[in-house]
Write a protein that holds these residues in place. Sequence first.
Motif, PDB file in Angstrom:
ATOM      1  N   GLU A 224      18.559 -57.417  59.198  1.00  0.00           N
ATOM      2  CA  GLU A 224      18.380 -55.793  59.484  1.00  0.00           C
ATOM      3  C   GLU A 224      19.312 -55.054  58.478  1.00  0.00           C
ATOM      4  OE1 GLU A 224      16.792 -54.948  63.792  1.00  0.00           O
ATOM      5  OE2 GLU A 224      18.744 -56.168  63.653  1.00  0.00           O
TER       6      GLU A 224
ATOM      7  N   TRP B  44      21.381 -49.356  47.447  1.00  0.00           N
ATOM      8  CA  TRP B  44      20.774 -50.539  47.011  1.00  0.00           C
ATOM      9  C   TRP B  44      21.152 -51.497  45.852  1.00  0.00           C
ATOM     10  CZ3 TRP B  44      18.244 -51.306  42.260  1.00  0.00           C
ATOM     11  CH2 TRP B  44      18.162 -50.047  41.415  1.00  0.00           C
TER      12      TRP B  44
ATOM     13  N   GLY C 270      16.438 -58.918  50.713  1.00  0.00           N
ATOM     14  CA  GLY C 270      17.215 -58.198  49.447  1.00  0.00           C
ATOM     15  C   GLY C 270      18.721 -58.842  49.196  1.00  0.00           C
TER      16      GLY C 270
ATOM     17  N   LYS D 128      19.463 -52.498  51.144  1.00  0.00           N
ATOM     18  CA  LYS D 128      18.760 -52.441  49.888  1.00  0.00           C
ATOM     19  C   LYS D 128      17.620 -51.350  49.884  1.00  0.00           C
ATOM     20  CE  LYS D 128      21.001 -55.805  47.723  1.00  0.00           C
ATOM     21  NZ  LYS D 128      21.504 -55.479  46.611  1.00  0.00           N
ATOM     22  N   THR D 129      17.390 -50.731  50.995  1.00  0.00           N
ATOM     23  CA  THR D 129      16.142 -49.880  50.950  1.00  0.00           C
ATOM     24  C   THR D 129      16.819 -48.499  50.822  1.00  0.00           C
ATOM     25  OG1 THR D 129      15.878 -49.756  53.212  1.00  0.00           O
ATOM     26  CG2 THR D 129      14.599 -51.178  51.910  1.00  0.00           C
ATOM     27  N   ASP D 130      18.044 -48.373  50.776  1.00  0.00           N
ATOM     28  CA  ASP D 130      18.840 -46.955  50.785  1.00  0.00           C
ATOM     29  C   ASP D 130      19.307 -46.434  49.264  1.00  0.00           C
ATOM     30  OD1 ASP D 130      20.899 -44.886  50.881  1.00  0.00           O
ATOM     31  OD2 ASP D 130      20.918 -45.085  52.595  1.00  0.00           O
ATOM     32  N   ASN D 131      18.756 -45.575  48.778  1.00  0.00           N
ATOM     33  CA  ASN D 131      19.194 -45.028  47.385  1.00  0.00           C
ATOM     34  C   ASN D 131      20.730 -45.013  47.253  1.00  0.00           C
ATOM     35  OD1 ASN D 131      16.634 -44.727  46.510  1.00  0.00           O
ATOM     36  ND2 ASN D 131      16.543 -42.486  47.196  1.00  0.00           N
TER      37      ASN D 131
ATOM     38  N   LYS E 146      18.525 -55.334  54.939  1.00  0.00           N
ATOM     39  CA  LYS E 146      17.189 -54.510  54.439  1.00  0.00           C
ATOM     40  C   LYS E 146      17.452 -53.009  54.563  1.00  0.00           C
ATOM     41  CE  LYS E 146      12.041 -54.117  55.470  1.00  0.00           C
ATOM     42  NZ  LYS E 146      11.617 -55.027  54.643  1.00  0.00           N
ATOM     43  N   LEU E 147      18.358 -52.499  55.654  1.00  0.00           N
ATOM     44  CA  LEU E 147      18.873 -51.094  55.310  1.00  0.00           C
ATOM     45  C   LEU E 147      19.547 -50.764  54.222  1.00  0.00           C
ATOM     46  CD1 LEU E 147      19.873 -50.673  59.152  1.00  0.00           C
ATOM     47  CD2 LEU E 147      18.136 -49.383  58.043  1.00  0.00           C
TER      48      LEU E 147
ATOM     49  N   GLU F 165      14.163 -62.281  50.952  1.00  0.00           N
ATOM     50  CA  GLU F 165      13.095 -61.031  51.521  1.00  0.00           C
ATOM     51  C   GLU F 165      13.835 -59.679  51.803  1.00  0.00           C
ATOM     52  OE1 GLU F 165      10.530 -62.717  53.793  1.00  0.00           O
ATOM     53  OE2 GLU F 165       9.366 -63.841  52.598  1.00  0.00           O
TER      54      GLU F 165
END
Length: 122
Positions: free
Chosen positions: A62, A74, A97, A68-71, A65-66, A95
């Motif tokens: 988690e 990442w 990231g 790698k999906t935060d501008n 993923k948090l 998967e």
Amino acid sequence: MKKVVLIEDSKILAQALMGALQLSQVQTVWAADGAAGVAAVKREKPDLVLLDLMLPKLSGFEVCKLLKTDNATWRIPVLVMSTLTDAESRTRAQEAGADYFIPKPYDLPSILEEIKKHLKIK
């Protein structure tokens, strides 16, 4: 000086790795759970994240993923360190990231070499 955020719930492992990184002139910030780890990465803006997968509050999957999906975060490389070395866990980490996977138990000279390679230091 390069900066690393270490997200690891084992105080003994964290202290050993932080001591070794300090000798390599790498500043290390330690977080003992996933939620504190995400906050530390956002606050510290490190050059690298070292991430355990089995953590309290938020799992390493988690957390990765948090991040790698935060501008804002990442681009920061995430090196996963885990005893979960089965193919499914490695795939889940990838998967989410993760940039690299280090199986535990690891040997300290090898992990330091990998960290230095990702930090681009000698």
